[in-house]
Design a protein around this motif. Structure first.
Motif, short mmCIF file in Angstrom:
data_model
loop_
_atom_site.label_atom_id
_atom_site.label_comp_id
_atom_site.label_asym_id
_atom_site.label_seq_id
_atom_site.Cartn_x
_atom_site.Cartn_y
_atom_site.Cartn_z
N ALA A 1 0.84 -1.27 -0.12
CA ALA A 1 0.15 0.06 0.01
C ALA A 1 0.87 1.15 0.03
CB ALA A 1 -0.86 -0.02 1.20
N LYS A 2 1.98 1.21 0.62
CA LYS A 2 2.88 2.38 0.93
C LYS A 2 3.37 2.62 -0.67
CE LYS A 2 4.35 1.82 5.65
NZ LYS A 2 5.40 1.50 6.54
N ARG A 3 3.72 1.82 -1.52
CA ARG A 3 4.35 1.77 -2.48
C ARG A 3 3.22 2.25 -3.52
NH1 ARG A 3 6.80 3.06 -6.37
NH2 ARG A 3 8.34 1.94 -7.58
N MET A 4 2.06 2.01 -3.48
CA MET A 4 0.87 2.14 -4.35
C MET A 4 0.64 3.70 -3.91
SD MET A 4 -0.01 0.12 -6.48
CE MET A 4 -1.55 0.94 -7.02
N VAL A 5 0.75 4.24 -2.75
CA VAL A 5 0.55 5.71 -2.41
C VAL A 5 1.48 6.50 -3.33
CG1 VAL A 5 0.83 7.30 -0.67
CG2 VAL A 5 -0.33 5.20 -0.31
N ASP A 6 2.67 6.19 -3.24
CA ASP A 6 3.58 7.08 -4.18
C ASP A 6 3.34 6.90 -5.54
OD1 ASP A 6 4.88 7.43 -1.64
OD2 ASP A 6 6.22 5.56 -1.90
N GLU A 7 2.93 5.92 -6.23
CA GLU A 7 2.54 5.74 -7.32
C GLU A 7 1.45 6.55 -7.80
OE1 GLU A 7 4.51 4.26 -10.19
OE2 GLU A 7 5.95 4.11 -8.52
N VAL A 8 0.41 6.47 -7.03
CA VAL A 8 -0.87 7.17 -7.32
C VAL A 8 -0.77 8.77 -7.11
CG1 VAL A 8 -3.38 7.44 -6.48
CG2 VAL A 8 -2.45 5.24 -6.61
N ARG A 9 0.14 9.28 -6.23
CA ARG A 9 0.42 10.43 -6.09
C ARG A 9 0.98 10.91 -7.34
NH1 ARG A 9 1.97 10.35 0.19
NH2 ARG A 9 -0.22 10.66 1.04
N LYS A 10 2.09 10.25 -7.68
CA LYS A 10 2.87 10.50 -8.83
C LYS A 10 2.00 10.64 -10.13
CE LYS A 10 6.03 7.76 -10.21
NZ LYS A 10 7.17 6.80 -10.21
N ALA A 11 1.06 9.67 -10.39
CA ALA A 11 0.40 9.63 -11.44
C ALA A 11 -0.75 10.44 -11.72
CB ALA A 11 0.09 8.11 -11.68
#
Length: 439
Positions: A427-437
């Motif tokens: 989930a932490k990794r997905m947070v970064d990806e969603v914010r970036k995208a």
């Protein structure tokens, strides 16, 4: 003001959802309800466009009527189909189902609401080198495309599934059972089958080289009042599909966002093959399952101050799978990961409408109280909860997007507490990806 913190939450964090205790229930895999869904004290109230709704809210002196404000217009078309380059599985060019049967074709035949409603797609998202071409489930299609309206009391479905060698086992072109009709449509051998009702049909079309078959289906066509001759309309659809098959693979259809959501990427670009492999420590099969809603959704909530709020968003899902998923003997060792992205018009809407982790929400009575994580993930509370009999779903907010993560296979624990422990890093990794995208 907010009351005591839930005991499961060790980190100090004010919960914005506690001001808005009503919650939209987690959506089913596909939505057949209207565009405006309201959950007030556990009751779902459907509102039509331009209708003012009176909602009863319990107050100190008993139920008091509150007249809800009319919502503003929703964006009717926030996704579109775009055709890119052909993908290959090994050395074989792959037919893409949505390219063979695009939304524009359905619109031309009178299926406008289905063409511009809910889209479900299974496709080869990228070319897979021959050395990695391991998907060999003979019973599985390589690509699927389905369309349904996003309207109340409308359940017609237009679908196509493409089976292609060497991944699929094909039926003989002239194989028929009792009640089937053998035809030649667009120069291709076709088997027509009538469904259980007069407005439902299936057709199996085989390419001239015998290396690909398309199963075209239409059901509940009578829901569409613009179409009176169901068989004739279906046969026009079959003829166009046959003509497109004759052309050979013409490219990969993907769904892109338009209008105010134009900068939002496809969910399968956010959950890329590379990210899937990083998160699951497994190979990506190349095949993805995706869902898109062409119409923007709007939820209405009335808070404890009798204030009415409307939250506008668009939902898309993507599920990636490891190669083992397609082998019956090794499927339990396969890994599947699904991400659901509900992106709001702005961050404030996402904050105020993120209700999954609210222990007082109506959905908690249905699925059980959400289990909060031991640490902060994303912008607010993060939790896992059960939906159905599979693995839990983890929910959190990243920017203006509510994210839900669901894993399947032996790697995904079945109880929410253990699921939190395993999926917190993901989930932490997905947070970064969603914010970036998305931002």
């Amino acid at each position: 003001m907010h009351g005591p913190q839930p005991p499961q939450q060790p980190y100090q964090l004010p919960y914005p959802y506690q001001q808005y205790p009503q919650q939209q229930l987690p959506p089913p895999r596909k939505r057949r309800t209207g565009l405006i869904i309201t959950a007030v004290f556990g009751a779902l109230v459907l509102l039509g466009g331009g209708v003012t709704a009176a909602i009863l809210i319990k107050g100190a002196s008993g139920p008091q009527p509150v007249v809800g404000q009319e919502p503003g217009p929703v964006d009717a078309a926030v996704i579109a189909q775009k055709v890119g380059e052909v993908t290959k599985y090994g050395d074989v060019a792959v037919f893409d189902a949505c390219t063979v049967m695009p939304a524009t074709l359905l619109e031309e035949l009178g299926f406008r609401d289905a063409a511009h409603g809910w889209h479900n797609q299974t496709y080869l998202a990228r070319s897979v080198p021959a050395a990695e071409a391991t998907v060999k489930d003979e019973l599985a299609p390589i690509s699927v495309c389905m369309y349904e309206p996003m309207l109340e009391n409308r359940i017609e479905r237009i679908s196509i599934a493409i089976y292609q060698r060497p991944f699929s086992s094909l039926l003989p072109a002239d194989y028929a059972v009792k009640g089937d009709t053998l035809l030649t449509v667009g120069g291709l051998k076709t088997v027509l089958s009538r469904g259980s009702k007069p407005d439902s049909f299936d057709a199996r079309i085989t390419t001239s080289d015998g290396w690909a078959q398309a199963i075209v289906g239409a059901s509940a066509m009578a829901d569409n009042k613009e179409i009176t001759d169901h068989k004739a309309t279906f046969m026009k659809l079959v003829e166009q599909v046959a003509q497109n098959l004759t052309k050979g693979p013409q490219g990969l259809t993907t769904h892109v966002h338009t209008g105010r959501y134009e900068k939002v990427p496809n969910a399968c670009d956010v959950l890329s093959a590379e990210l899937f492999e990083e998160l699951t420590q497994s190979k990506d099969s190349g095949i993805v399952e995706a869902e898109f809603h062409e119409r923007e959704g709007v939820e209405k909530f009335v808070n404890d101050k009798n204030e009415t709020h409307y939250y506008y968003s668009n939902q898309q899902d993507c599920r990636r799978l490891s190669p083992e998923w397609y082998n019956a003997k090794s499927r339990s060792n396969g890994k599947a990961l699904k991400v659901e992205l509900r992106t709001y018009r702005d961050t404030d809407m996402a904050v105020r409408n993120a209700q999954d982790c609210n222990p007082n929400s109506p959905s908690s009575k249905m699925f059980g109280e959400p289990v909060l994580t031991d640490e902060k993930i994303g912008d607010f509370a993060t939790c896992s909860y059960l939906v159905g009999g599979g693995s839990p779903t983890m929910s959190f907010v990243a920017g203006r997007t509510q994210v839900r993560l669901t894993g399947d296979g032996n790697w995904a624990p079945k109880d929410a507490k253990t699921y939190n422990e395993v999926f917190a890093p993901i989930a932490k990794r997905m947070v970064d990806e969603v914010r970036k995208a998305i931002g």
